[in-house]
Design a protein around this motif. Structure first.
Motif, PDB file in Angstrom:
ATOM      1  N   GLY A  51       4.769  -0.485 -20.468  1.00 34.20           N
ATOM      2  CA  GLY A  51       5.488  -0.698 -19.212  1.00 34.20           C
ATOM      3  C   GLY A  51       5.879  -2.142 -18.978  1.00 34.20           C
ATOM      4  N   ARG A  52       4.983  -3.068 -19.373  1.00 32.17           N
ATOM      5  CA  ARG A  52       5.250  -4.499 -19.168  1.00 32.17           C
ATOM      6  C   ARG A  52       4.129  -5.300 -19.811  1.00 32.17           C
ATOM      7  NH1 ARG A  52       2.001  -6.917 -15.315  1.00 32.17           N
ATOM      8  NH2 ARG A  52       0.857  -5.528 -13.918  1.00 32.17           N
ATOM      9  N   PRO A  53       4.349  -6.598 -20.001  1.00 34.23           N
ATOM     10  CA  PRO A  53       3.254  -7.459 -20.474  1.00 34.23           C
ATOM     11  C   PRO A  53       2.187  -7.609 -19.393  1.00 34.23           C
ATOM     12  CG  PRO A  53       5.386  -8.496 -20.859  1.00 34.23           C
ATOM     13  CD  PRO A  53       5.625  -7.307 -19.962  1.00 34.23           C
ATOM     14  N   TYR A  54       0.965  -7.827 -19.831  1.00 37.20           N
ATOM     15  CA  TYR A  54      -0.161  -8.025 -18.921  1.00 37.20           C
ATOM     16  C   TYR A  54      -0.950  -9.250 -19.342  1.00 37.20           C
ATOM     17  CZ  TYR A  54      -0.161  -3.407 -16.636  1.00 37.20           C
ATOM     18  OH  TYR A  54       0.146  -2.303 -15.892  1.00 37.20           O
ATOM     19  N   ARG A  55      -1.540  -9.923 -18.367  1.00 37.86           N
ATOM     20  CA  ARG A  55      -2.553 -10.925 -18.640  1.00 37.86           C
ATOM     21  C   ARG A  55      -3.882 -10.196 -18.826  1.00 37.86           C
ATOM     22  NH1 ARG A  55      -1.313 -15.917 -14.563  1.00 37.86           N
ATOM     23  NH2 ARG A  55      -0.235 -17.105 -16.160  1.00 37.86           N
ATOM     24  N   TYR A  56      -4.808 -10.870 -19.486  1.00 34.70           N
ATOM     25  CA  TYR A  56      -6.093 -10.251 -19.811  1.00 34.70           C
ATOM     26  C   TYR A  56      -6.790  -9.692 -18.564  1.00 34.70           C
ATOM     27  CZ  TYR A  56     -10.789  -9.553 -21.532  1.00 34.70           C
ATOM     28  OH  TYR A  56     -11.993  -8.990 -21.848  1.00 34.70           O
ATOM     29  N   ASN A  57      -6.942 -10.510 -17.533  1.00 36.11           N
ATOM     30  CA  ASN A  57      -7.654 -10.060 -16.327  1.00 36.11           C
ATOM     31  C   ASN A  57      -6.937  -8.924 -15.615  1.00 36.11           C
ATOM     32  OD1 ASN A  57      -9.963 -11.634 -16.552  1.00 36.11           O
ATOM     33  ND2 ASN A  57      -8.967 -13.395 -15.578  1.00 36.11           N
ATOM     34  N   GLU A  58      -5.608  -8.909 -15.683  1.00 36.75           N
ATOM     35  CA  GLU A  58      -4.853  -7.784 -15.110  1.00 36.75           C
ATOM     36  C   GLU A  58      -5.209  -6.492 -15.830  1.00 36.75           C
ATOM     37  OE1 GLU A  58      -0.464  -8.539 -13.684  1.00 36.75           O
ATOM     38  OE2 GLU A  58      -0.785  -9.415 -15.677  1.00 36.75           O
ATOM     39  N   LEU A  59      -5.273  -6.560 -17.165  1.00 35.03           N
ATOM     40  CA  LEU A  59      -5.649  -5.373 -17.940  1.00 35.03           C
ATOM     41  C   LEU A  59      -7.058  -4.928 -17.597  1.00 35.03           C
ATOM     42  CD1 LEU A  59      -4.221  -6.099 -21.501  1.00 35.03           C
ATOM     43  CD2 LEU A  59      -3.582  -4.216 -19.984  1.00 35.03           C
ATOM     44  N   HIS A  60      -7.961  -5.876 -17.496  1.00 38.55           N
ATOM     45  CA  HIS A  60      -9.346  -5.532 -17.181  1.00 38.55           C
ATOM     46  C   HIS A  60      -9.447  -4.842 -15.829  1.00 38.55           C
ATOM     47  CE1 HIS A  60     -13.710  -6.415 -16.401  1.00 38.55           C
ATOM     48  NE2 HIS A  60     -13.725  -5.740 -17.538  1.00 38.55           N
ATOM     49  N   GLU A  64     -10.429   1.054 -15.193  1.00 40.63           N
ATOM     50  CA  GLU A  64     -11.779   1.211 -14.649  1.00 40.63           C
ATOM     51  C   GLU A  64     -12.733   1.636 -15.763  1.00 40.63           C
ATOM     52  OE1 GLU A  64     -13.651   4.251 -11.522  1.00 40.63           O
ATOM     53  OE2 GLU A  64     -11.962   3.066 -10.748  1.00 40.63           O
ATOM     54  N   GLY A  65     -13.865   0.961 -15.844  1.00 45.93           N
ATOM     55  CA  GLY A  65     -14.900   1.366 -16.782  1.00 45.93           C
ATOM     56  C   GLY A  65     -14.879   0.688 -18.133  1.00 45.93           C
ATOM     57  N   ILE A  66     -13.881  -0.131 -18.422  1.00 46.31           N
ATOM     58  CA  ILE A  66     -13.858  -0.832 -19.711  1.00 46.31           C
ATOM     59  C   ILE A  66     -14.578  -2.174 -19.545  1.00 46.31           C
ATOM     60  CG2 ILE A  66     -11.616  -1.970 -19.401  1.00 46.31           C
ATOM     61  CD1 ILE A  66     -11.123  -1.439 -22.433  1.00 46.31           C
ATOM     62  N   SER A  67     -15.449  -2.469 -20.480  1.00 48.22           N
ATOM     63  CA  SER A  67     -16.142  -3.760 -20.425  1.00 48.22           C
ATOM     64  C   SER A  67     -15.235  -4.845 -20.984  1.00 48.22           C
ATOM     65  CB  SER A  67     -17.437  -3.702 -21.241  1.00 48.22           C
ATOM     66  OG  SER A  67     -17.137  -3.570 -22.626  1.00 48.22           O
ATOM     67  N   GLN A  68     -15.520  -6.085 -20.665  1.00 50.41           N
ATOM     68  CA  GLN A  68     -14.737  -7.198 -21.210  1.00 50.41           C
ATOM     69  C   GLN A  68     -14.839  -7.222 -22.736  1.00 50.41           C
ATOM     70  OE1 GLN A  68     -15.924 -10.832 -19.256  1.00 50.41           O
ATOM     71  NE2 GLN A  68     -14.565 -10.441 -17.529  1.00 50.41           N
ATOM     72  N   ARG A  69     -16.040  -6.955 -23.235  1.00 53.68           N
ATOM     73  CA  ARG A  69     -16.244  -6.949 -24.688  1.00 53.68           C
ATOM     74  C   ARG A  69     -15.381  -5.882 -25.361  1.00 53.68           C
ATOM     75  NH1 ARG A  69     -19.645  -4.337 -28.476  1.00 53.68           N
ATOM     76  NH2 ARG A  69     -20.254  -5.687 -30.182  1.00 53.68           N
TER      77      ARG A  69
END
Length: 140
Positions: A51-60, A64-69
């Motif tokens: 849909g569009r580019p995302y920054r890391y924190n936006e993706l996080h 819901e439920g995905i860990s940073q790792r």
């Protein structure tokens, strides 16, 4: 699909050896892609980035439920496969943006076909699961 296999799905166009050797299966590029497509987070990330580019924190925040790792591991895997581009911008602090590569974009149409198939056959799959012994124990 070749002219001799007209009407035959490409996954059935070539006969597999019996039994399928474990080493051959492990080295198969199709199996490798299926493992990537079938993991828990990869295709969700491909769909979001489609849909569009995302920054890391936006993706996080968007998943819901995905860990940073796990997000980092999955993005690295998609980047290694050439499906996702990681771009670092020279800001303070540096910002990173993820987007699909042209190769990653080519995955959207077959992924859409699979998603459409799943939606079209959801009732049949759920009905089959309800009749299958042990389906409730597995959370299906």
């Amino acid at each position: 699909m070749s002219g001799t296999n007209t009407g035959v799905p490409s996954v059935l166009a070539h006969e597999l050896p019996h039994p399928v050797p474990a080493g051959e299966f492990a080295a198969c590029p199709v199996g490798d892609v299926f493992r990537r497509v079938g993991d828990r987070w990869s295709m969700l990330l491909v769909i979001l980035l489609g849909g569009r580019p995302y920054r890391y924190n936006e993706l996080h925040r968007a998943i819901e439920g995905i860990s940073q790792r796990m997000l980092t591991r999955t993005l690295r895997g998609l980047e290694t496969d050439g499906l996702v581009r990681r771009e670092v911008f020279p800001t303070v602090p540096p910002s990173v943006e993820y987007s699909l590569t042209p190769l990653g974009r080519t995955l959207l149409p077959p992924l859409s076909v699979l998603a459409d198939w799943a939606v079209q056959h959801e009732a049949e799959i759920n009905e089959a699961r309800s009749r299958h012994p042990g389906a409730r124990e597995r959370g299906r």
